[in-house]
Design a protein around this motif. Structure first.
Motif, mmCIF file in Angstrom:
data_model
loop_
_atom_site.group_PDB
_atom_site.id
_atom_site.type_symbol
_atom_site.label_atom_id
_atom_site.label_comp_id
_atom_site.label_asym_id
_atom_site.label_seq_id
_atom_site.Cartn_x
_atom_site.Cartn_y
_atom_site.Cartn_z
ATOM 1 N N GLU A 72 -4.433 10.796 -1.996
ATOM 2 C CA GLU A 72 -4.866 10.260 -3.279
ATOM 3 C C GLU A 72 -6.018 11.103 -3.809
ATOM 4 N N ARG A 116 4.468 5.389 -5.548
ATOM 5 C CA ARG A 116 4.505 5.396 -7.016
ATOM 6 C C ARG A 116 3.542 6.419 -7.595
ATOM 7 N N GLY A 117 2.408 6.629 -6.939
ATOM 8 C CA GLY A 117 1.412 7.575 -7.417
ATOM 9 C C GLY A 117 1.678 9.015 -7.020
ATOM 10 N N ARG A 163 3.868 1.492 -1.065
ATOM 11 C CA ARG A 163 4.511 1.586 -2.384
ATOM 12 C C ARG A 163 3.557 2.149 -3.432
ATOM 13 N N ARG A 164 2.302 1.753 -3.366
ATOM 14 C CA ARG A 164 1.316 2.272 -4.321
ATOM 15 C C ARG A 164 1.187 3.790 -4.181
ATOM 16 N N VAL A 185 0.844 -1.203 0.000
ATOM 17 C CA VAL A 185 0.000 0.000 0.000
ATOM 18 C C VAL A 185 0.876 1.249 0.000
#
Length: 176
Positions: free
Chosen positions: A75, A53-54, A49-50, A47
């Motif tokens: 996000e 990356r975003g 890492r997501r 999570v």
């Protein structure tokens, strides 16, 4: 007093430290009888890492050692910058580090033309909704919730967080 920190994008080598920050940040909830929150597992590495990356992982790091002391996960939700999580290690609480992270998120969102920052939080925890109100957030009424915020609230309810009153909040950004 603001601690000597820098705010930067999160890096792979920060992720395990962020999990430790989350564990430590949960402990004060136990004093309020919120053991479920206190015992909640930190975000999984996948999570974190997501979000990294975003572009939605921001770290407040101590100067000069660059070790993380707080972080925010952000996000897009319904056209706004949604703060999914913000945690400050209790050893660094009351130094305006959380505020600095929120201001950084707001500044980045505003620069990107995003109209507001949103979050969901506990209403009766002093370092949650009352704190965010002081930083310019306003509690949203049920009729004001966007589809994404409704989905987030449903997920929180399924996780058992509705044992304590919660609210979605919004802070409009000045350019909009």
């Amino acid at each position: 007093m603001t601690a000597a920190i820098s705010i930067r994008p999160g890096r792979e080598e920060d992720l395990r430290d962020l999990q430790e920050i989350e564990r430590a940040a949960g402990r004060p909830f136990r004093e309020l009888g919120m053991d479920l929150v206190a015992d909640d597992a930190p975000p999984a590495l996948a999570v974190l890492r997501r979000f990294r990356r975003g572009g939605g992982l921001w770290v407040a790091a101590a100067v000069p050692d660059d070790r993380p002391v707080a972080y925010a996960l952000v996000e897009p939700v319904d056209g706004n910058a949604h703060i999914e999580q913000i945690s400050v290690h209790p050893d660094h609480a009351r130094q305006r580090i959380g505020q600095a992270l929120i201001e950084h998120v707001a500044k980045c969102a505003e620069a990107a033309g995003i109209p507001a920052v949103t979050l969901s939080t506990f209403t009766r925890v002093p370092w949650n909704a009352p704190y965010y109100e002081r930083l310019g957030f306003r509690a949203l009424e049920q009729r004001e919730l966007t589809p994404g915020l409704l989905r987030i609230r449903e997920e929180e309810a399924l996780a058992g967080l509705d044992r304590w009153p919660r609210v979605c909040m919004r802070r409009p950004l000045t350019a909009h």
